[in-house]
Motif scaffolding. Structure first.
Motif, PDB file in Angstrom:
ATOM      1  N   ARG A  38      28.413  48.620  45.368  1.00 59.86           N
ATOM      2  CA  ARG A  38      27.737  49.885  45.635  1.00 59.86           C
ATOM      3  C   ARG A  38      26.435  49.573  46.351  1.00 59.86           C
ATOM      4  N   LEU A  39      26.370  50.001  47.567  1.00 60.65           N
ATOM      5  CA  LEU A  39      25.138  49.840  48.336  1.00 60.65           C
ATOM      6  C   LEU A  39      24.305  51.103  48.214  1.00 60.65           C
ATOM      7  N   SER A  40      23.013  50.917  48.202  1.00 56.67           N
ATOM      8  CA  SER A  40      22.081  52.037  48.167  1.00 56.67           C
ATOM      9  C   SER A  40      21.144  51.950  49.351  1.00 56.67           C
ATOM     10  N   CYS A  41      20.696  53.091  49.801  1.00 55.55           N
ATOM     11  CA  CYS A  41      19.713  53.148  50.879  1.00 55.55           C
ATOM     12  C   CYS A  41      18.677  54.189  50.490  1.00 55.55           C
ATOM     13  N   ALA A  42      17.469  53.726  50.255  1.00 56.57           N
ATOM     14  CA  ALA A  42      16.386  54.609  49.859  1.00 56.57           C
ATOM     15  C   ALA A  42      15.526  54.949  51.061  1.00 56.57           C
ATOM     16  N   ALA A  43      15.200  56.210  51.197  1.00 52.97           N
ATOM     17  CA  ALA A  43      14.397  56.673  52.316  1.00 52.97           C
ATOM     18  C   ALA A  43      12.999  57.051  51.861  1.00 52.97           C
ATOM     19  N   SER A  44      12.047  56.795  52.714  1.00 60.27           N
ATOM     20  CA  SER A  44      10.673  57.220  52.463  1.00 60.27           C
ATOM     21  C   SER A  44      10.100  57.761  53.761  1.00 60.27           C
ATOM     22  N   GLY A  45       8.978  58.413  53.660  1.00 57.89           N
ATOM     23  CA  GLY A  45       8.390  59.019  54.842  1.00 57.89           C
ATOM     24  C   GLY A  45       8.816  60.476  54.908  1.00 57.89           C
ATOM     25  N   ARG A  46       9.194  60.920  56.063  1.00 51.79           N
ATOM     26  CA  ARG A  46       9.618  62.306  56.217  1.00 51.79           C
ATOM     27  C   ARG A  46      10.874  62.581  55.388  1.00 51.79           C
ATOM     28  N   THR A  47      11.025  63.815  54.951  1.00 51.81           N
ATOM     29  CA  THR A  47      12.198  64.179  54.176  1.00 51.81           C
ATOM     30  C   THR A  47      13.457  63.948  54.987  1.00 51.81           C
ATOM     31  N   PHE A  48      14.506  63.560  54.320  1.00 59.23           N
ATOM     32  CA  PHE A  48      15.742  63.361  55.055  1.00 59.23           C
ATOM     33  C   PHE A  48      16.795  64.399  54.659  1.00 59.23           C
ATOM     34  N   THR A  49      16.316  65.518  54.094  1.00 55.61           N
ATOM     35  CA  THR A  49      17.256  66.561  53.676  1.00 55.61           C
ATOM     36  C   THR A  49      18.130  67.025  54.822  1.00 55.61           C
ATOM     37  N   ASN A  50      17.583  67.175  56.015  1.00 59.11           N
ATOM     38  CA  ASN A  50      18.352  67.678  57.149  1.00 59.11           C
ATOM     39  C   ASN A  50      18.845  66.548  58.054  1.00 59.11           C
ATOM     40  N   THR A  51      19.005  65.390  57.477  1.00 59.20           N
ATOM     41  CA  THR A  51      19.369  64.215  58.261  1.00 59.20           C
ATOM     42  C   THR A  51      20.774  63.757  57.911  1.00 59.20           C
ATOM     43  N   VAL A  52      21.575  63.543  58.929  1.00 56.67           N
ATOM     44  CA  VAL A  52      22.862  62.874  58.722  1.00 56.67           C
ATOM     45  C   VAL A  52      22.563  61.414  58.406  1.00 56.67           C
ATOM     46  N   LEU A  53      23.238  60.879  57.436  1.00 58.67           N
ATOM     47  CA  LEU A  53      23.055  59.477  57.064  1.00 58.67           C
ATOM     48  C   LEU A  53      24.361  58.723  57.233  1.00 58.67           C
ATOM     49  N   GLY A  54      24.245  57.533  57.755  1.00 59.62           N
ATOM     50  CA  GLY A  54      25.442  56.743  58.000  1.00 59.62           C
ATOM     51  C   GLY A  54      25.281  55.300  57.577  1.00 59.62           C
ATOM     52  N   TRP A  55      26.416  54.658  57.405  1.00 61.29           N
ATOM     53  CA  TRP A  55      26.463  53.220  57.149  1.00 61.29           C
ATOM     54  C   TRP A  55      27.225  52.564  58.298  1.00 61.29           C
ATOM     55  N   PHE A  56      26.643  51.520  58.821  1.00 61.36           N
ATOM     56  CA  PHE A  56      27.277  50.700  59.838  1.00 61.36           C
ATOM     57  C   PHE A  56      27.289  49.267  59.326  1.00 61.36           C
ATOM     58  N   ARG A  57      28.090  48.429  59.951  1.00 60.26           N
ATOM     59  CA  ARG A  57      28.086  47.021  59.564  1.00 60.26           C
ATOM     60  C   ARG A  57      28.313  46.152  60.790  1.00 60.26           C
ATOM     61  N   GLN A  58      27.825  44.931  60.692  1.00 62.17           N
ATOM     62  CA  GLN A  58      28.014  43.976  61.773  1.00 62.17           C
ATOM     63  C   GLN A  58      28.591  42.700  61.192  1.00 62.17           C
ATOM     64  N   PRO A  59      29.887  42.482  61.391  1.00 63.47           N
ATOM     65  CA  PRO A  59      30.511  41.248  60.913  1.00 63.47           C
ATOM     66  C   PRO A  59      30.001  40.056  61.710  1.00 63.47           C
ATOM     67  N   PRO A  60      30.128  38.860  61.202  1.00 62.84           N
ATOM     68  CA  PRO A  60      29.655  37.674  61.920  1.00 62.84           C
ATOM     69  C   PRO A  60      30.316  37.548  63.281  1.00 62.84           C
ATOM     70  N   GLY A  61      29.507  37.413  64.316  1.00 59.90           N
ATOM     71  CA  GLY A  61      30.018  37.216  65.661  1.00 59.90           C
ATOM     72  C   GLY A  61      30.612  38.446  66.311  1.00 59.90           C
ATOM     73  N   LYS A  62      30.462  39.598  65.678  1.00 60.40           N
ATOM     74  CA  LYS A  62      31.041  40.823  66.230  1.00 60.40           C
ATOM     75  C   LYS A  62      29.974  41.880  66.428  1.00 60.40           C
ATOM     76  N   GLU A  63      30.348  42.948  67.101  1.00 61.42           N
ATOM     77  CA  GLU A  63      29.417  44.033  67.336  1.00 61.42           C
ATOM     78  C   GLU A  63      29.326  44.930  66.094  1.00 61.42           C
ATOM     79  N   ARG A  64      28.259  45.676  66.055  1.00 60.96           N
ATOM     80  CA  ARG A  64      28.068  46.618  64.964  1.00 60.96           C
ATOM     81  C   ARG A  64      29.138  47.706  65.022  1.00 60.96           C
ATOM     82  N   GLU A  65      29.622  48.108  63.857  1.00 61.57           N
ATOM     83  CA  GLU A  65      30.682  49.106  63.797  1.00 61.57           C
ATOM     84  C   GLU A  65      30.387  50.153  62.734  1.00 61.57           C
ATOM     85  N   PHE A  66      30.931  51.313  62.972  1.00 62.69           N
ATOM     86  CA  PHE A  66      30.757  52.434  62.060  1.00 62.69           C
ATOM     87  C   PHE A  66      31.550  52.202  60.783  1.00 62.69           C
ATOM     88  N   VAL A  67      30.974  52.621  59.647  1.00 63.04           N
ATOM     89  CA  VAL A  67      31.668  52.531  58.364  1.00 63.04           C
ATOM     90  C   VAL A  67      31.879  53.934  57.778  1.00 63.04           C
TER      91      VAL A  67
END
Length: 125
Positions: free
Chosen positions: A19-48
């Motif tokens: 279980r990964l968590s991502c905590a936000a600070s600063g401006r509210t993120f209520t109206n923000t789409v949130l996403g997870w991406f990943r970058q495997p070794p030697g590969k480009e970043r990809e959507f999760v």
């Protein structure tokens, strides 16, 4: 400005869960789409996975669909990624990202405005 900080990565066993968590600070993120991406070794970043501000709309990459659940708690300014049945190919640096321009989740990393530093997930057999 929104700051995103991921946590929950580490060395995992294939077949296990994380279980990964991502905590936000600063401006509210209520109206923000949130996403997870990943970058495997030697590969480009990809959507999760991604989730809209209310949590009612989610999107998943085919590679994780059925194994992964994205959720958010706006009261805690936190987004989560639950991943089950881990595979070796899930090994990557996982990034949390925020998009304040759109109402629905995007799978394109260039549409996200804010990024965390990433957390390493290594799956071993």
């Amino acid at each position: 400005q929104v700051q995103l900080v991921e946590s929950g990565g580490g060395l995992m066993q294939a077949g296990g869960s994380l279980r990964l968590s991502c905590a936000a600070s600063g401006r509210t993120f209520t109206n923000t789409v949130l996403g997870w991406f990943r970058q495997p070794p030697g590969k480009e970043r990809e959507f999760v996975a991604a989730i809209n501000w209310s949590g009612g709309i989610t999107a998943y990459a085919d590679s994780v669909k059925g194994r992964c659940t994205i959720s958010r708690d706006n009261a805690k300014n936190t987004v989560y990624l639950q991943m089950n049945s881990l595979k070796l190919e899930d090994t990557a640096v996982y990034y949390c990202a925020g998009d304040r321009q759109r109402w629905t989740p995007s799978t394109n990393d260039y549409e996200y405005d804010y990024w965390g530093q990433g957390t390493q997930v290594t799956v071993s057999s």
